[in-house]
Scaffold this motif. Sequence first.
Motif, mmCIF file in Angstrom:
data_model
loop_
_atom_site.group_PDB
_atom_site.id
_atom_site.type_symbol
_atom_site.label_atom_id
_atom_site.label_comp_id
_atom_site.label_asym_id
_atom_site.label_seq_id
_atom_site.Cartn_x
_atom_site.Cartn_y
_atom_site.Cartn_z
ATOM 1 N N PRO A 1 40.413 47.580 33.849
ATOM 2 C CA PRO A 1 39.066 47.791 34.417
ATOM 3 C C PRO A 1 38.483 46.531 35.068
ATOM 4 N N THR A 2 38.694 45.360 34.455
ATOM 5 C CA THR A 2 38.137 44.122 35.009
ATOM 6 C C THR A 2 38.752 43.807 36.374
ATOM 7 N N ILE A 3 40.076 43.966 36.437
ATOM 8 C CA ILE A 3 40.761 43.691 37.703
ATOM 9 C C ILE A 3 40.309 44.685 38.769
ATOM 10 N N LEU A 4 40.154 45.950 38.390
ATOM 11 C CA LEU A 4 39.725 46.974 39.335
ATOM 12 C C LEU A 4 38.334 46.663 39.887
ATOM 13 N N VAL A 5 37.436 46.232 39.003
ATOM 14 C CA VAL A 5 36.082 45.861 39.443
ATOM 15 C C VAL A 5 36.142 44.716 40.449
ATOM 16 N N LEU A 6 36.984 43.701 40.186
ATOM 17 C CA LEU A 6 37.112 42.563 41.101
ATOM 18 C C LEU A 6 37.656 43.003 42.457
ATOM 19 N N VAL A 7 38.640 43.912 42.437
ATOM 20 C CA VAL A 7 39.214 44.395 43.686
ATOM 21 C C VAL A 7 38.175 45.160 44.493
ATOM 22 N N VAL A 8 37.433 46.046 43.832
ATOM 23 C CA VAL A 8 36.410 46.842 44.514
ATOM 24 C C VAL A 8 35.310 45.942 45.067
ATOM 25 N N ALA A 9 34.945 44.903 44.320
ATOM 26 C CA ALA A 9 33.905 43.980 44.783
ATOM 27 C C ALA A 9 34.403 43.103 45.933
ATOM 28 N N PHE A 10 35.704 42.802 45.945
ATOM 29 C CA PHE A 10 36.257 41.897 46.967
ATOM 30 C C PHE A 10 36.307 42.558 48.347
ATOM 31 N N VAL A 11 36.521 43.861 48.384
ATOM 32 C CA VAL A 11 36.670 44.557 49.671
ATOM 33 C C VAL A 11 35.410 44.435 50.537
ATOM 34 N N PRO A 12 34.184 44.711 50.028
ATOM 35 C CA PRO A 12 32.992 44.529 50.876
ATOM 36 C C PRO A 12 32.793 43.085 51.326
ATOM 37 N N VAL A 13 33.122 42.128 50.452
ATOM 38 C CA VAL A 13 32.999 40.719 50.828
ATOM 39 C C VAL A 13 33.942 40.403 51.985
ATOM 40 N N LEU A 14 35.166 40.911 51.894
ATOM 41 C CA LEU A 14 36.145 40.696 52.960
ATOM 42 C C LEU A 14 35.659 41.310 54.272
#
Length: 288
Positions: free
Chosen positions: A57-70
Motif C-alpha cells: 500500500p505504501t509503495i502504491l500511494v507513492l506511485v499514485v502521488a508521483f504521476v501528477p507531479v510528473l
Amino acid sequence: MASCSTRAETTQWQHTDDEPVKFLVTITQDPICVTLGAPEIVTVSVCLITAIRLLQPTILVLVVAFVPVLLFVHNDFQNYLKLGPGGTPSTFLGYLKINWLKLWALRDPFEPLIQDDGIEPACGMLRKEPLPYRCGPRPNVVGIAPQRQTDQFGSRECYLALRRVLARHSQEHNTILGLGTSCFEKHGIGLFARYPVNNTCQGEIVHVHNSDYAMHMNLHPEDQKEVLAKGWGQRHPLTAQRWLKMPVPKNFTMVYAPRSPDELKIVCRIIQAAGYWVMAKDIELQMD
C-alpha cells in the motif's frame, strides 16, 4: 514613420540584419489537461488493479502521488520552452535553475524600488515631463528568464521603427554608444554605453525582444516608479533585494511593447531615461 497597429494574434517575426523573416511562435502557457479515451481508461484501470494486487500500500500511494507531479513538471517545462530563447538555456537544467531562482523572486512586480542614498544621478529624468498613462489594462507577463508578454503584442512596424531609432542613435553618438547583441538576453538587439557610470552588463542600456517586442532596461529608481505607476512596465522578478545574488541589477525593468506610433514615442522617452541612468547623461533619442 510607418503606421503601427495592435496585433492580437501570436504570429512573430525573426529578423536578420537585412530582411525580416517570418516564422510562427505561439507564446502560451498551457494548463495541465489530461484527456482519457476508452483505451486509456481501460489501461489505467488494469494498471491500478494489478498494482493493488502486487504492490505494498505504501509503495502504491507513492506511485499514485508521483504521476501528477510528473505531469505537472512536464507541463511546466513545456511552458518554459514556449517562452523561447533567452538568457537561460532552453534545457531541463536551465528550467531547474529558474525554479530555484523563483523561490527568491519578487512577489509584487509593481512595488517601486527603494532608492539608495548617494546614487548618481541623484534624481530621475522623467520628473521634467511626467509620462501619460498607458491606455487599457496591462498585458499578461509570464516567466523569469526569459520573461515575456503573452498578449498585446506590438506590431512588426513598431518593432522595425524602434530598431531604426536605436541604430541611428548609436551611430550619431558612436563615441559613447554602441549597438550589439544583448548581454542579458543573449538574443535580440541591445544598446550599450561605452563608459557607464552605473555598470549593468557591459554597460547595456536596453534590449528589445524579437519575439514579443517588449524590452528590458535599467532605470533610475524615480523613473522606474513613474513607469510602474503609469502602466508602462513592471519590475523584473529577479530584482528582489535578498541575500542571494541575482543575475540582473535591481533597477532591471520590463517595458511593454509599443502598440502605436504615440506609444513608441513614450517608449523612446523611457529608453532615453535608461541611458540617463547608465551614463549619467541626458542624450535625446530622435524619432524618424
